[in-house]
Design an enzyme around this catalytic site. Structure first.
Site, mmCIF file in Angstrom:
data_model
loop_
_atom_site.group_PDB
_atom_site.id
_atom_site.type_symbol
_atom_site.label_atom_id
_atom_site.label_comp_id
_atom_site.label_asym_id
_atom_site.label_seq_id
_atom_site.Cartn_x
_atom_site.Cartn_y
_atom_site.Cartn_z
ATOM 1 N N GLY A 24 35.344 55.222 -13.118
ATOM 2 C CA GLY A 24 33.903 55.121 -12.924
ATOM 3 C C GLY A 24 33.523 54.796 -11.494
ATOM 4 O O GLY A 24 32.342 54.714 -11.174
ATOM 5 N N CYS A 25 34.512 54.609 -10.642
ATOM 6 C CA CYS A 25 34.248 54.320 -9.241
ATOM 7 C C CYS A 25 34.413 55.600 -8.430
ATOM 8 O O CYS A 25 35.269 56.429 -8.736
ATOM 9 C CB CYS A 25 35.218 53.260 -8.707
ATOM 10 S SG CYS A 25 35.059 51.660 -9.506
ATOM 11 N N GLN A 26 33.603 55.740 -7.397
ATOM 12 C CA GLN A 26 33.701 56.899 -6.511
ATOM 13 C C GLN A 26 35.018 56.843 -5.745
ATOM 14 O O GLN A 26 35.661 57.861 -5.528
ATOM 15 C CB GLN A 26 32.521 56.892 -5.546
ATOM 16 C CG GLN A 26 32.512 58.037 -4.563
ATOM 17 C CD GLN A 26 31.310 57.985 -3.636
ATOM 18 O OE1 GLN A 26 30.584 56.994 -3.580
ATOM 19 N NE2 GLN A 26 31.094 59.037 -2.895
ATOM 20 N N SER A 27 35.431 55.668 -5.350
ATOM 21 C CA SER A 27 36.677 55.464 -4.624
ATOM 22 C C SER A 27 37.771 55.084 -5.608
ATOM 23 O O SER A 27 37.505 54.807 -6.772
ATOM 24 C CB SER A 27 36.505 54.326 -3.611
ATOM 25 O OG SER A 27 35.409 54.573 -2.792
#
Length: 152
Positions: free
Chosen positions: A61-64
């Site tokens: 769920g994190c972009q990174s």
């Protein structure tokens, strides 16, 4: 296996407190300075063991790329966290999360209103929506871990 001392020595949430973050945000006039401060906080994250950068520890769920591991101290019952990311600003945001949630007993951790903290710092207005989703994903995984540990 990770040494418990690596978790216990993490200054975030122990030596560096929410009061420190709030004071810094009040002192710093603009968001460029605040971003620099957030990045500096990220540089204080303890080293994250490379062998723990595995799917089980990955925060979706994190972009990174973000990894999270924990340790519950058998003596105090407190939950200690380590987080790492490949992005400097995310490391800083993770540091703020650790300052708020690290080194707490699981039931206590579950009562922390992290959204109130983010609102007070005005973070969601100054980070991208995908970064905001990543923050929520990190907090969600930590709450999930705390809930599991609280039932044991």
């Amino acid at each position: 296996m990770i040494a418990s001392q690596q978790f216990l020595d993490n200054p975030l949430g122990q030596k560096i407190t929410l009061d420190d973050v709030n004071d810094a945000f009040e002192f710093l006039d603009d968001w460029e300075e605040r971003y620099a401060y957030i990045i500096d906080l990220g540089k204080q994250l303890p080293a994250f063991p490379e062998e723990q950068k595995i799917e089980d520890n990955y925060v979706h769920g994190c972009q990174s790329q973000v990894w999270l591991i924990h340790y519950q101290d058998p003596d105090s019952g407190r939950l200690f966290l380590l987080i790492d990311s490949d992005a400097m600003i995310v490391r800083g945001l993770a540091a703020i999360i650790l300052i708020a949630l690290n080194a707490r007993k699981p039931r206590e951790l579950l009562t922390v209103d992290i959204d109130e903290l983010f609102e007070k710092l005005d973070l969601f207005r100054h980070i991208s929506p995908t970064r905001g989703n990543g923050l929520r994903s990190m907090v969600g995984k930590i709450r999930e871990l705390a809930a599991q540990e609280a039932t044991q």
